[in-house]
Design a protein around this motif. Structure first.
Motif, mmCIF file in Angstrom:
data_model
loop_
_atom_site.group_PDB
_atom_site.id
_atom_site.type_symbol
_atom_site.label_atom_id
_atom_site.label_comp_id
_atom_site.label_asym_id
_atom_site.label_seq_id
_atom_site.Cartn_x
_atom_site.Cartn_y
_atom_site.Cartn_z
ATOM 1 N N HIS A 1 -62.921 -42.250 -1.613
ATOM 2 C CA HIS A 1 -63.934 -41.879 -0.625
ATOM 3 C C HIS A 1 -63.466 -40.652 0.117
ATOM 4 O O HIS A 1 -62.276 -40.358 0.195
ATOM 5 C CB HIS A 1 -64.154 -43.034 0.371
ATOM 6 C CG HIS A 1 -64.775 -44.229 -0.262
ATOM 7 N ND1 HIS A 1 -66.106 -44.309 -0.550
ATOM 8 C CD2 HIS A 1 -64.224 -45.390 -0.681
ATOM 9 C CE1 HIS A 1 -66.369 -45.468 -1.107
ATOM 10 N NE2 HIS A 1 -65.249 -46.141 -1.204
ATOM 11 N N ASN B 1 -63.112 -40.170 3.131
ATOM 12 C CA ASN B 1 -62.253 -40.416 4.285
ATOM 13 C C ASN B 1 -60.897 -41.011 3.917
ATOM 14 O O ASN B 1 -60.145 -41.390 4.784
ATOM 15 C CB ASN B 1 -62.965 -41.300 5.305
ATOM 16 C CG ASN B 1 -63.207 -42.704 4.803
ATOM 17 O OD1 ASN B 1 -63.419 -42.912 3.623
ATOM 18 N ND2 ASN B 1 -63.180 -43.658 5.701
ATOM 19 N N LYS C 1 -71.459 -40.877 8.289
ATOM 20 C CA LYS C 1 -70.048 -41.016 7.910
ATOM 21 C C LYS C 1 -69.127 -41.353 9.079
ATOM 22 O O LYS C 1 -68.029 -41.850 8.865
ATOM 23 C CB LYS C 1 -69.573 -39.726 7.250
ATOM 24 C CG LYS C 1 -70.227 -39.460 5.920
ATOM 25 C CD LYS C 1 -69.654 -38.204 5.293
ATOM 26 C CE LYS C 1 -70.400 -37.861 4.049
ATOM 27 N NZ LYS C 1 -71.614 -37.098 4.310
ATOM 28 N N ARG D 1 -67.629 -44.862 9.219
ATOM 29 C CA ARG D 1 -66.609 -45.096 8.198
ATOM 30 C C ARG D 1 -65.336 -44.320 8.515
ATOM 31 O O ARG D 1 -64.230 -44.845 8.398
ATOM 32 C CB ARG D 1 -67.164 -44.714 6.826
ATOM 33 C CG ARG D 1 -66.250 -45.147 5.686
ATOM 34 C CD ARG D 1 -66.855 -44.867 4.331
ATOM 35 N NE ARG D 1 -66.809 -43.444 4.057
ATOM 36 C CZ ARG D 1 -67.813 -42.739 3.567
ATOM 37 N NH1 ARG D 1 -68.957 -43.307 3.304
ATOM 38 N NH2 ARG D 1 -67.683 -41.449 3.350
ATOM 39 N N TYR D 2 -65.466 -43.073 8.931
ATOM 40 C CA TYR D 2 -64.293 -42.251 9.224
ATOM 41 C C TYR D 2 -63.456 -42.856 10.347
ATOM 42 O O TYR D 2 -62.234 -42.862 10.281
ATOM 43 C CB TYR D 2 -64.709 -40.833 9.617
ATOM 44 C CG TYR D 2 -64.909 -39.884 8.460
ATOM 45 C CD1 TYR D 2 -65.577 -40.270 7.303
ATOM 46 C CD2 TYR D 2 -64.437 -38.588 8.519
ATOM 47 C CE1 TYR D 2 -65.769 -39.400 6.261
ATOM 48 C CE2 TYR D 2 -64.629 -37.706 7.474
ATOM 49 C CZ TYR D 2 -65.295 -38.116 6.352
ATOM 50 O OH TYR D 2 -65.473 -37.241 5.325
#
Length: 167
Positions: A6, A8, A85, A88-89
């Motif tokens: 991914h 990240n 994002k 998630r980050y």
């Protein structure tokens, strides 16, 4: 079977653990942003790029953290309503379904959509549920009112946007 990577996987937030050059780059960027913002009393910064994967979210998050480390009250907004994002980050566990999309569709107040990340000393407004009409939501007067309301409460607002090439 290969593990899928991914974006990240190698993401780092500026801290004492990140390399010196990485920290200094964001401190320099922060200083330049603060100087430019002071000239016109700018409180809102929107980061955009042409394509996905060019580092816009990485820069958005790290600029927000660098500004907060310099004493600013910062709101980080994930306005990529199609492919958000920031959650998630920053490894934020979604405890509710409120966010920018729910503020803009009128089902949530801005105060209920903002969370505080003590670890980074920043406020974050996630994107919320993916709406069927993201462009229309971001282009309406409610978005302007939401940003105007946030400008009254925060020193700086960092807006992470979708890549322009996909919109």
């Amino acid at each position: 079977m290969k593990k899928r990577r991914h974006a990240n996987d190698n993401f780092e937030v500026v801290s004492e653990k990140t390399p010196f050059a990485y920290n200094e780059a964001f401190k320099t960027f922060r200083t330049n942003v603060e100087f430019a913002a002071s000239v016109d009393n700018c409180k809102t910064i929107m980061l955009c790029s042409a394509l996905s994967g060019e580092g816009k979210t990485t820069v958005s998050v790290n600029l927000a953290v660098a500004l907060a480390k310099n004493g600013k009250k910062v709101l980080l907004c994930d306005c990529d309503l199609r492919r958000p994002k920031i959650q998630r980050y920053l490894r934020i566990k979604a405890s509710s379904q409120s966010g920018i999309s729910t503020v803009l569709n009128g089902s949530c107040s801005i105060d209920n959509a903002i969370g505080y990340m003590e670890e980074y000393n920043i406020y974050v407004m996630l994107s919320g549920p993916v709406p069927p009409n993201p462009s229309e939501l971001l282009g309406n007067k409610r978005f302007q009112r939401m940003i105007a309301e946030a400008r009254e409460q925060y020193d700086m607002i960092i807006i992470d946007t979708p890549p322009l090439g996909s919109v």
